[in-house]
Design a protein around this motif. Sequence first.
Motif, PDB file in Angstrom:
ATOM      1  N   ARG A  66     -10.869 -22.339  31.195  1.00  0.00           N
ATOM      2  CA  ARG A  66     -11.070 -22.026  32.601  1.00  0.00           C
ATOM      3  C   ARG A  66     -12.549 -21.793  32.903  1.00  0.00           C
ATOM      4  NH1 ARG A  66      -6.370 -17.392  33.150  1.00  0.00           N
ATOM      5  NH2 ARG A  66      -4.598 -18.695  32.530  1.00  0.00           N
ATOM      6  N   SER A  67     -12.910 -22.009  34.146  1.00  0.00           N
ATOM      7  CA  SER A  67     -14.267 -21.678  34.564  1.00  0.00           C
ATOM      8  C   SER A  67     -14.403 -20.162  34.633  1.00  0.00           C
ATOM      9  CB  SER A  67     -14.567 -22.287  35.937  1.00  0.00           C
ATOM     10  OG  SER A  67     -13.788 -21.650  36.934  1.00  0.00           O
ATOM     11  N   TRP A  68     -15.653 -19.687  34.643  1.00  0.00           N
ATOM     12  CA  TRP A  68     -15.878 -18.245  34.732  1.00  0.00           C
ATOM     13  C   TRP A  68     -15.321 -17.675  36.032  1.00  0.00           C
ATOM     14  CZ3 TRP A  68     -16.854 -14.882  31.131  1.00  0.00           C
ATOM     15  CH2 TRP A  68     -17.489 -15.281  29.961  1.00  0.00           C
ATOM     16  N   ALA A  69     -15.466 -18.423  37.113  1.00  0.00           N
ATOM     17  CA  ALA A  69     -14.968 -17.921  38.396  1.00  0.00           C
ATOM     18  C   ALA A  69     -13.454 -17.744  38.358  1.00  0.00           C
ATOM     19  CB  ALA A  69     -15.363 -18.877  39.514  1.00  0.00           C
ATOM     20  N   LEU A 330      -9.767  -9.299  46.616  1.00  0.00           N
ATOM     21  CA  LEU A 330     -10.760  -8.785  45.678  1.00  0.00           C
ATOM     22  C   LEU A 330     -11.093  -9.824  44.620  1.00  0.00           C
ATOM     23  CD1 LEU A 330     -12.337  -6.155  45.128  1.00  0.00           C
ATOM     24  CD2 LEU A 330     -10.509  -5.503  43.558  1.00  0.00           C
ATOM     25  N   GLY A 331     -10.065 -10.453  44.063  1.00  0.00           N
ATOM     26  CA  GLY A 331     -10.300 -11.498  43.080  1.00  0.00           C
ATOM     27  C   GLY A 331     -11.005 -12.694  43.670  1.00  0.00           C
ATOM     28  N   GLU A 332     -10.614 -13.075  44.887  1.00  0.00           N
ATOM     29  CA  GLU A 332     -11.249 -14.227  45.527  1.00  0.00           C
ATOM     30  C   GLU A 332     -12.730 -13.968  45.781  1.00  0.00           C
ATOM     31  OE1 GLU A 332     -10.048 -17.126  46.043  1.00  0.00           O
ATOM     32  OE2 GLU A 332      -8.005 -16.687  45.374  1.00  0.00           O
ATOM     33  N   ARG A 333     -13.035 -12.765  46.242  1.00  0.00           N
ATOM     34  CA  ARG A 333     -14.443 -12.464  46.523  1.00  0.00           C
ATOM     35  C   ARG A 333     -15.266 -12.403  45.249  1.00  0.00           C
ATOM     36  NH1 ARG A 333     -14.174  -7.832  51.329  1.00  0.00           N
ATOM     37  NH2 ARG A 333     -13.421  -9.251  52.973  1.00  0.00           N
ATOM     38  N   ALA A 334     -14.701 -11.814  44.202  1.00  0.00           N
ATOM     39  CA  ALA A 334     -15.431 -11.743  42.934  1.00  0.00           C
ATOM     40  C   ALA A 334     -15.655 -13.141  42.368  1.00  0.00           C
ATOM     41  CB  ALA A 334     -14.659 -10.875  41.941  1.00  0.00           C
ATOM     42  N   GLY A 335     -14.610 -13.978  42.414  1.00  0.00           N
ATOM     43  CA  GLY A 335     -14.764 -15.350  41.935  1.00  0.00           C
ATOM     44  C   GLY A 335     -15.736 -16.140  42.780  1.00  0.00           C
ATOM     45  N   GLY A 336     -15.642 -15.972  44.097  1.00  0.00           N
ATOM     46  CA  GLY A 336     -16.566 -16.682  44.980  1.00  0.00           C
ATOM     47  C   GLY A 336     -18.005 -16.258  44.778  1.00  0.00           C
ATOM     48  N   LEU A 337     -18.222 -14.958  44.584  1.00  0.00           N
ATOM     49  CA  LEU A 337     -19.572 -14.466  44.336  1.00  0.00           C
ATOM     50  C   LEU A 337     -20.135 -15.058  43.060  1.00  0.00           C
ATOM     51  CD1 LEU A 337     -21.895 -12.558  45.061  1.00  0.00           C
ATOM     52  CD2 LEU A 337     -20.708 -10.756  43.799  1.00  0.00           C
ATOM     53  N   LEU A 338     -19.309 -15.121  42.019  1.00  0.00           N
ATOM     54  CA  LEU A 338     -19.780 -15.693  40.759  1.00  0.00           C
ATOM     55  C   LEU A 338     -20.097 -17.174  40.908  1.00  0.00           C
ATOM     56  CD1 LEU A 338     -20.320 -15.031  37.802  1.00  0.00           C
ATOM     57  CD2 LEU A 338     -17.966 -15.692  37.290  1.00  0.00           C
ATOM     58  N   GLU A 339     -19.259 -17.904  41.651  1.00  0.00           N
ATOM     59  CA  GLU A 339     -19.532 -19.323  41.882  1.00  0.00           C
ATOM     60  C   GLU A 339     -20.831 -19.517  42.648  1.00  0.00           C
ATOM     61  OE1 GLU A 339     -15.963 -20.483  43.852  1.00  0.00           O
ATOM     62  OE2 GLU A 339     -15.068 -21.311  42.023  1.00  0.00           O
ATOM     63  N   ALA A 340     -21.090 -18.648  43.644  1.00  0.00           N
ATOM     64  CA  ALA A 340     -22.329 -18.766  44.420  1.00  0.00           C
ATOM     65  C   ALA A 340     -23.543 -18.491  43.553  1.00  0.00           C
ATOM     66  CB  ALA A 340     -22.281 -17.790  45.600  1.00  0.00           C
ATOM     67  N   VAL A 341     -23.437 -17.462  42.700  1.00  0.00           N
ATOM     68  CA  VAL A 341     -24.561 -17.144  41.802  1.00  0.00           C
ATOM     69  C   VAL A 341     -24.801 -18.297  40.838  1.00  0.00           C
ATOM     70  CG1 VAL A 341     -25.309 -15.612  39.951  1.00  0.00           C
ATOM     71  CG2 VAL A 341     -24.263 -14.655  42.012  1.00  0.00           C
ATOM     72  N   ALA A 342     -23.721 -18.870  40.291  1.00  0.00           N
ATOM     73  CA  ALA A 342     -23.864 -19.981  39.354  1.00  0.00           C
ATOM     74  C   ALA A 342     -24.471 -21.201  40.031  1.00  0.00           C
ATOM     75  CB  ALA A 342     -22.505 -20.326  38.754  1.00  0.00           C
ATOM     76  N   ARG A 344     -26.432 -21.219  42.685  1.00  0.00           N
ATOM     77  CA  ARG A 344     -27.847 -20.961  42.977  1.00  0.00           C
ATOM     78  C   ARG A 344     -28.696 -21.072  41.723  1.00  0.00           C
ATOM     79  NH1 ARG A 344     -29.343 -16.192  47.003  1.00  0.00           N
ATOM     80  NH2 ARG A 344     -28.157 -17.689  48.270  1.00  0.00           N
ATOM     81  N   ALA A 345     -28.157 -20.546  40.607  1.00  0.00           N
ATOM     82  CA  ALA A 345     -28.902 -20.633  39.356  1.00  0.00           C
ATOM     83  C   ALA A 345     -29.043 -22.084  38.908  1.00  0.00           C
ATOM     84  CB  ALA A 345     -28.202 -19.805  38.270  1.00  0.00           C
ATOM     85  N   GLY A 346     -27.958 -22.874  39.078  1.00  0.00           N
ATOM     86  CA  GLY A 346     -28.033 -24.292  38.725  1.00  0.00           C
ATOM     87  C   GLY A 346     -29.015 -25.036  39.598  1.00  0.00           C
ATOM     88  N   GLY A 347     -29.051 -24.703  40.889  1.00  0.00           N
ATOM     89  CA  GLY A 347     -30.013 -25.329  41.789  1.00  0.00           C
ATOM     90  C   GLY A 347     -31.437 -24.988  41.425  1.00  0.00           C
ATOM     91  N   ALA A 348     -31.669 -23.736  41.042  1.00  0.00           N
ATOM     92  CA  ALA A 348     -33.020 -23.335  40.652  1.00  0.00           C
ATOM     93  C   ALA A 348     -33.483 -24.092  39.420  1.00  0.00           C
ATOM     94  CB  ALA A 348     -33.049 -21.821  40.399  1.00  0.00           C
ATOM     95  N   ARG A 349     -32.555 -24.329  38.485  1.00  0.00           N
ATOM     96  CA  ARG A 349     -32.942 -25.073  37.278  1.00  0.00           C
ATOM     97  C   ARG A 349     -33.269 -26.514  37.603  1.00  0.00           C
ATOM     98  NH1 ARG A 349     -28.702 -22.051  34.937  1.00  0.00           N
ATOM     99  NH2 ARG A 349     -27.244 -23.802  35.220  1.00  0.00           N
ATOM    100  N   ARG A 350     -32.507 -27.110  38.529  1.00  0.00           N
ATOM    101  CA  ARG A 350     -32.780 -28.501  38.893  1.00  0.00           C
ATOM    102  C   ARG A 350     -34.111 -28.641  39.613  1.00  0.00           C
ATOM    103  NH1 ARG A 350     -27.264 -28.336  40.039  1.00  0.00           N
ATOM    104  NH2 ARG A 350     -27.664 -27.956  42.249  1.00  0.00           N
TER     105      ARG A 350
END
Length: 365
Positions: A66-69, A330-342, A344-350
């Motif tokens: 599974r994905s982290w989110a 609560l789970g949806e927001r936590a998963g969504g937040l993690l997906e957004a952080v991931a 953004r981090a992937g975009g910064a690397r690109r």
Amino acid sequence: MRRLPALDVARGLAIVLVVLHHAVLHLDAAHLLAPWWRAVNGELVLLRMPLFFCVSGLLAATAATRSWAVLVRSRLVPLLWVFVVWSLVRFALFRAVTPQFQPWEADSLVPLLLAPVRPTTGLWYLYALAVFTVAARALGRRAPWLLVPAAVLSLAAGEQWVRAPFYVWHQMARCFVFFLLGWCLRAQLLRLLGSVRAGPAAVCSVAGAGLLVAHGAGWLRGPGVAGALSVVAVVCGLAFAVLLTLLPGASGVVRACGWLGRRTLPVYLVHELVVGVGTSAVVALGVAGAGRPWWLPVVWAVLAVLVSLGVHAGAVRAGAGWLYSAPAVLGERAGGLLEAVAARAGGARRVGRPGGDGRRARGTP
């Protein structure tokens, strides 16, 4: 692979041993325990939580894909939610109802506030399960490399060669290897459990029980013996669960244990409250002078299981199911937040990659 009935049976047996353990502790604190129960409970430590964690690791191993989110949303948030909610419930109830022999987690407000980083609660299995799942998922395909170091750590913790500053951390050090065994060897264990026959399962079960009795009698002692016996006990516990599913006359026991094995969370969360309140009531009513019947821990354990399941059913009917499962938002927001952080981090690397978006940003339309 389809889910084997033996896994639910093994979980059902493990949760019964956990409930019996806490019944023994509370009755002992109230001086209502037949002394030989201490020795029995001391030997079962080699089987109880190691079996629980091994089966939990085996069932949780699908999280590796599974994905982290998704993992955060479907597994980690629910575990941590019930850990926090029921830590509060336990603290309040034990402080109010069982002041004479309350668990040490209720001594003051400080342990409660520190529970997210230094858990001292009897719900530590949930905390450990979340930590173990994150660790194994982060390791990915490298997780099997940690089996040997985890086994060494478990042995050192079991023999008291190393001592963590807090009980829960010490128990986590001892039990992590069993979770990893289930996580890393899931396919092999499922094939083995699905192919073993009644004869070998019976021999393994009897041999495991005999080894535990021999250890309790003092015939098997020495450095590392307890750790090795714990591994053997887990294997034999799984074999016994398989044996039950293969015996024609044990179908009722199999159905009961399997049904309970699919409902371990409600029992785990509530059972010690039932045991604690019940023991306090016995002491308050002056029944303690009636003796120390050997069957009392068994009765206490059965009562705790039944009341725990009843409390869960009543809570769900009353609309308080949130006590046992995290709100979906609560789970949806936590998963969504993690997906957004991931993302953004992937975009910064690109953007920062040589020859990539960074070059276009500097001048090329």
